[in-house]
Design an enzyme around this catalytic site. Structure first.
Site, PDB file in Angstrom:
ATOM      1  NE  ARG A  16      -2.823  -1.837   3.297  1.00 20.26           N
ATOM      2  CZ  ARG A  16      -3.764  -2.641   3.786  1.00 20.26           C
ATOM      3  NH1 ARG A  16      -4.954  -2.644   3.240  1.00 20.26           N
ATOM      4  NH2 ARG A  16      -3.510  -3.421   4.796  1.00 20.26           N
ATOM      5  CE  LYS A  73     -14.815  -5.916   0.916  1.00 24.45           C
ATOM      6  NZ  LYS A  73     -15.725  -6.497   1.915  1.00 24.45           N
ATOM      7  CG  ASP A  74      -7.876  -3.598   4.254  1.00 24.40           C
ATOM      8  OD1 ASP A  74      -8.519  -4.503   3.701  1.00 24.40           O
ATOM      9  OD2 ASP A  74      -7.040  -3.806   5.138  1.00 24.40           O
ATOM     10  NE  ARG A  75      -7.937   6.628   6.376  1.00 23.71           N
ATOM     11  CZ  ARG A  75      -7.701   7.562   7.276  1.00 23.71           C
ATOM     12  NH1 ARG A  75      -7.552   7.225   8.541  1.00 23.71           N
ATOM     13  NH2 ARG A  75      -7.600   8.825   6.924  1.00 23.71           N
ATOM     14  CD  GLN A 156      -6.645  -6.252   7.618  1.00 26.78           C
ATOM     15  OE1 GLN A 156      -5.548  -6.588   8.033  1.00 26.78           O
ATOM     16  NE2 GLN A 156      -7.116  -6.697   6.469  1.00 26.78           N
TER      17      GLN A 156
END
Length: 408
Positions: A16, A73-75, A156
């Site tokens: 990321r 969901k991921d940021r 997460q």
């Protein structure tokens, strides 16, 4: 999370670097086509899940309780997923406009979406800055993932930037509401601005909610919601927690359950028991959803079912209902929870406080998927699909074998 599926050298790198390096697409179950719930496809970039839901509710002028979803969901990602809106018209949604988020009506459904109501998730991930000499191991690691790696809950699950979810949950379970609030607001973290660290530390030392509310930036909405409540209701930490969204509160408690599960997998490695080798007391989950218990008598049959892919070993996370015959993994989780001052009654009390059930749940201890892996210069490209509740970061962790911060 102390073990990997193999001892091949990791490729290192950073996950990321930009949100486009982590693309996730939810694979929904079929919708009924009619009913009071409007189904919308949400595509967002760098939006934290709860903040996105909060903003959608605010723009529509509705309660958050009228919004459902099948998975978080991921940021730091480009994520596509689905939400259900109770008694909201499609034209209301089409009139919305957000920066870095699109909300598109796609149909009607008889039911509101809830966690787990999806077929799975498809991922396209780029890991940059890999160690070139170790990239040769990528295909071998991919084979290991295909055969099976520890099905850890990903970082997460506990909070990517500040992994305290499970600690807050443990405090709630013990009824230590002030400690829960203090951990969430008052614990500083290495990657935060110095001003934020100072404000958190001051709140931990003084408990001055009004001063912390003034000092913390607007982007820390959850902390500020609790601080705003405390500034008006001094000392009511139980009520301050309720200033948060109900689903966020339940994630604290389930975070503790997730922590126990991860610890039990690591303990299994400590005891030298492979993930695909059943021991007496293990729970078996079959492809049709049926469960069974491994015993000394049926171990040969259980081994055969696992080798042929008909069953997987699972562990049941503790909850409000005592397990009648806990196996070795469940016993480890129960012991850890007991040492933390948390009993089955604590889960029942939390269920009443948060108005949500916290029953134990079976979860496979092995994650398997087929990775399509490519190498571009010093970057690795990974494409794969996972069932609901499985973490792409666990796959990336296996490939990278680096500092957990590189997964954030």
């Amino acid at each position: 999370m102390r073990y990997y599926g193999d001892d091949h050298p990791g490729i290192g790198g950073k996950l990321r670097t930009v949100p486009e390096d982590f693309v996730v697409e939810e694979l929904p179950k079929p919708f009924t086509g009619s009913g009071p719930f409007l189904i919308c496809r949400v595509t967002r970039r760098s939006w934290e899940h709860q903040h996105a839901i909060q903003e959608i509710a605010k723009r529509l002028g509705i309660s958050r309780k009228r919004i459902g979803w099948a998975g978080t969901k991921d940021r730091n990602a480009v994520a596509t997923h689905y939400i259900s809106l109770y008694k909201v018209e499609a034209d209301q949604v089409r009139a919305l406009s957000f920066k870095d988020m699109a909300v598109e009506p796609v149909g009607q459904h008889q039911f509101g979406l809830s966690l787990g109501d999806l077929e799975g998730n498809r991922f396209g991930i780029r890991i940059r800055g890999c160690e070139r000499e170790n990239l040769a191991s990528l295909q071998e690691i991919a084979e290991t993932v295909k055969e099976g790696i520890p099905n850890y809950f990903g970082l997460q699950r506990f909070g990517a930037q500040k992994p305290v979810t499970h600690r807050v949950g443990a405090a709630i379970l013990r009824g230590e509401y002030q400690e829960a609030v203090t951990i969430y607001i008052g614990d500083p973290f290495p990657n935060e601005d110095e001003e934020v660290k100072a404000a958190r530390a001051a709140f931990r030392d003084t408990g001055d909610a009004a001063a912390a509310l003034y000092a913390l930036p607007v982007r820390l909405g959850f902390e500020r919601a609790m601080l705003d409540f405390l500034s008006k209701h001094k000392g009511d930490y139980r009520g301050a927690l309720k200033a948060l969204a109900p689903k966020l509160l339940t994630m604290f408690v389930s975070g503790w359950q997730s922590y126990l599960f991860n610890a039990a997998i690591s303990d299994r490695f400590d005891r030298g028991i492979p993930l695909d080798e059943p021991e007496a007391g293990d729970t078996l989950i079959y492809l049709n959803g049926r469960t069974d218990r491994a015993t000394e008598k049926n171990l040969p049959t259980a081994r055969q079912h696992i080798r042929r892919g008909r069953a997987m070993i699972a562990a049941c996370m503790p909850g409000a209902t005592p397990l009648p015959n806990p196996g070795p993994m469940e016993e480890h989780m129960i012991r850890l929870s007991s040492e933390a001052g948390i009993t089955h009654e604590a889960f029942r009390n939390a269920a009443q406080y948060l108005e949500s059930a916290f029953d134990g749940a079976n979860r496979p201890i092995v994650l398997r998927t087929e990775i399509v892996a490519e190498i571009e210069d010093d970057a690795a490209l990974l494409n794969f699909t996972l069932p609901p509740g499985h973490y792409a970061t666990s796959v990336c962790r296996e490939c990278m074998k680096g500092d957990p911060i590189s997964l954030v």
